[in-house]
Design an enzyme around this catalytic site. Structure first.
Site, PDB file in Angstrom:
ATOM      1  N   GLN A 143      34.282  41.311  32.962  1.00 32.55           N
ATOM      2  CA  GLN A 143      35.456  40.614  32.440  1.00 32.55           C
ATOM      3  C   GLN A 143      35.038  39.487  31.513  1.00 32.55           C
ATOM      4  OE1 GLN A 143      38.167  39.586  35.546  1.00 32.55           O
ATOM      5  NE2 GLN A 143      39.550  38.430  34.247  1.00 32.55           N
ATOM      6  N   SER A 197      29.300  42.450  37.139  1.00 34.71           N
ATOM      7  CA  SER A 197      30.514  42.305  37.939  1.00 34.71           C
ATOM      8  C   SER A 197      31.298  43.618  37.943  1.00 34.71           C
ATOM      9  CB  SER A 197      31.336  41.119  37.427  1.00 34.71           C
ATOM     10  OG  SER A 197      32.371  40.781  38.315  1.00 34.71           O
ATOM     11  N   LEU A 198      32.491  43.681  37.334  1.00 38.85           N
ATOM     12  CA  LEU A 198      33.252  44.935  37.370  1.00 38.85           C
ATOM     13  C   LEU A 198      32.490  46.075  36.706  1.00 38.85           C
ATOM     14  CD1 LEU A 198      34.972  46.269  34.716  1.00 38.85           C
ATOM     15  CD2 LEU A 198      35.758  43.911  34.639  1.00 38.85           C
ATOM     16  N   ARG A 214      40.722  46.214  42.741  1.00 44.59           N
ATOM     17  CA  ARG A 214      39.866  45.021  42.708  1.00 44.59           C
ATOM     18  C   ARG A 214      40.501  43.923  41.856  1.00 44.59           C
ATOM     19  NH1 ARG A 214      35.557  42.989  39.381  1.00 44.59           N
ATOM     20  NH2 ARG A 214      33.685  42.328  40.548  1.00 44.59           N
ATOM     21  N   HIS A 218      33.198  35.434  42.575  1.00 43.69           N
ATOM     22  CA  HIS A 218      31.851  35.481  43.154  1.00 43.69           C
ATOM     23  C   HIS A 218      31.526  34.203  43.914  1.00 43.69           C
ATOM     24  CE1 HIS A 218      31.394  39.210  41.035  1.00 43.69           C
ATOM     25  NE2 HIS A 218      31.735  38.611  39.912  1.00 43.69           N
ATOM     26  N   GLN A 240      30.018  41.833  46.817  1.00 49.53           N
ATOM     27  CA  GLN A 240      29.814  41.326  45.467  1.00 49.53           C
ATOM     28  C   GLN A 240      30.849  40.280  45.081  1.00 49.53           C
ATOM     29  OE1 GLN A 240      31.615  42.617  42.038  1.00 49.53           O
ATOM     30  NE2 GLN A 240      29.832  43.723  41.269  1.00 49.53           N
TER      31      GLN A 240
END
Length: 313
Positions: A10, A88-89, A113, A198, A245
């Site tokens: 993102q 991340s994603l 998510r 996170h 995560q």
């Protein structure tokens, strides 16, 4: 030396992204995606407005879908990668690219998510800031100092040797930005994100995501996918790591260095923007770094990666 493919997270989104891809890949980006999402992927990506596209529950599936479509356009023309990772994603895009989940299952998970993270972020004012010019140890010390004084601040991303991102409450982010010089930080840049991703602020999202992951059947990946939390290849069933995560730091620099240690000499950013390409250049000196951010970049990447060698996918 082999190559690894990297997928963005993102922050790489921009209004107008993917115009060529929407025209070329309606099988991935048209009705099948809209049916999963319940909104028009094409409209949000191409028309925005920006505040719509930057929403956590919009940006994440949009980036996943476009990055996967680019990889699907590239993969049949190049040798198989030795590894993959995503920021991340982007970890979900990497899993789909490796065949651990099919494209639409991955899209459903990323959509879940994004919704869970948006809901968690709305529960308390929080945010993130990039600390420039400090290493991980210094950033950890700053965060620990703030927590000892009653604040809520944690290291959230270790992106490359000169950039560490912290996450915490709104007041904590304001504090680190205002006192950066006194803390030995060259500059602290608040990020335009919805919340403290996170970090422990995301525990409600992690719990919700774990429920969405429950029962998903993962297949053996065609190549190792290096996870963010452990900076190591994900296990055969990565559900626990994917949920963890959300509250654990993204150790992208460590994953890049470890892949390089395993023989990866070329890194290929696949998806909008070029963020992971920059991280690879700064983290692995001497590595070859390629960027495939639109279909027009594919031919040059094919030429470069064919020289790397390997078996065609």
């Amino acid at each position: 030396m082999s190559y690894a493919v990297l997928f963005p997270g993102q922050g790489s989104q921009f209004v107008g992204m993917g115009a060529d891809l929407f025209a070329a890949r309606p099988d991935l980006l048209g009705d099948p995606a809209d049916d999963v999402l319940g909104w028009s992927l094409r409209q949000v990506c191409l028309d925005g407005p920006e505040d719509e596209l930057t929403r956590t529950d919009r940006a994440q599936p949009a980036l996943y879908a476009l990055a996967y479509a680019l990889w699907d356009t590239l993969r049949g023309r190049v040798p198989a990668p030795a590894a993959a990772a995503g920021h991340s994603l982007g970890e979900y895009t990497a899993l789909a690219a490796a065949g651990a989940v099919d494209y639409l299952t991955g899209l459903r998970l990323v959509a879940a998510r994004g919704r869970a993270m948006a809901t968690a972020a709305a529960q308390a004012p929080s945010g993130m800031a990039a600390l420039l010019g400090v290493d991980e140890a210094a950033a950890e010390a700053i965060a620990a100092q703030r927590r000892a004084d009653g604040g809520r601040l944690w290291v959230a991303n270790v992106n490359d040797p000169s950039q560490v991102v912290v996450a915490g409450g709104e007041a904590d982010i304001e504090w680190v930005a205002a006192t950066a010089g006194e803390l030995g930080v060259r500059r602290a840049v608040p990020l335009q994100v919805a919340g403290a991703f996170h970090s422990p602020y995301m525990q409600p999202a992690a719990d919700e995501l774990a429920a969405a992951l429950d029962g998903v059947a993962f297949s053996p990946p065609a190549f190792p996918v290096w996870g963010n939390a452990a900076a190591a290849p994900l296990p055969a069933n990565p559900a626990d790591e994917l949920a963890r995560q959300l509250t654990a730091p993204v150790r992208f620099r460590d994953a890049l260095e470890a892949m390089h240690g395993d023989g990866v000499g070329t890194f290929v950013h696949v998806g909008p923007g070029n963020v992971t390409a920059g991280m690879a250049r700064r983290s692995v000196k001497g590595a070859t770094v390629l960027t495939v951010s639109e279909p027009g970049d594919v031919d040059a990447a094919v030429q470069a990666l064919t020289a790397v060698g390997g078996s065609a996918t």
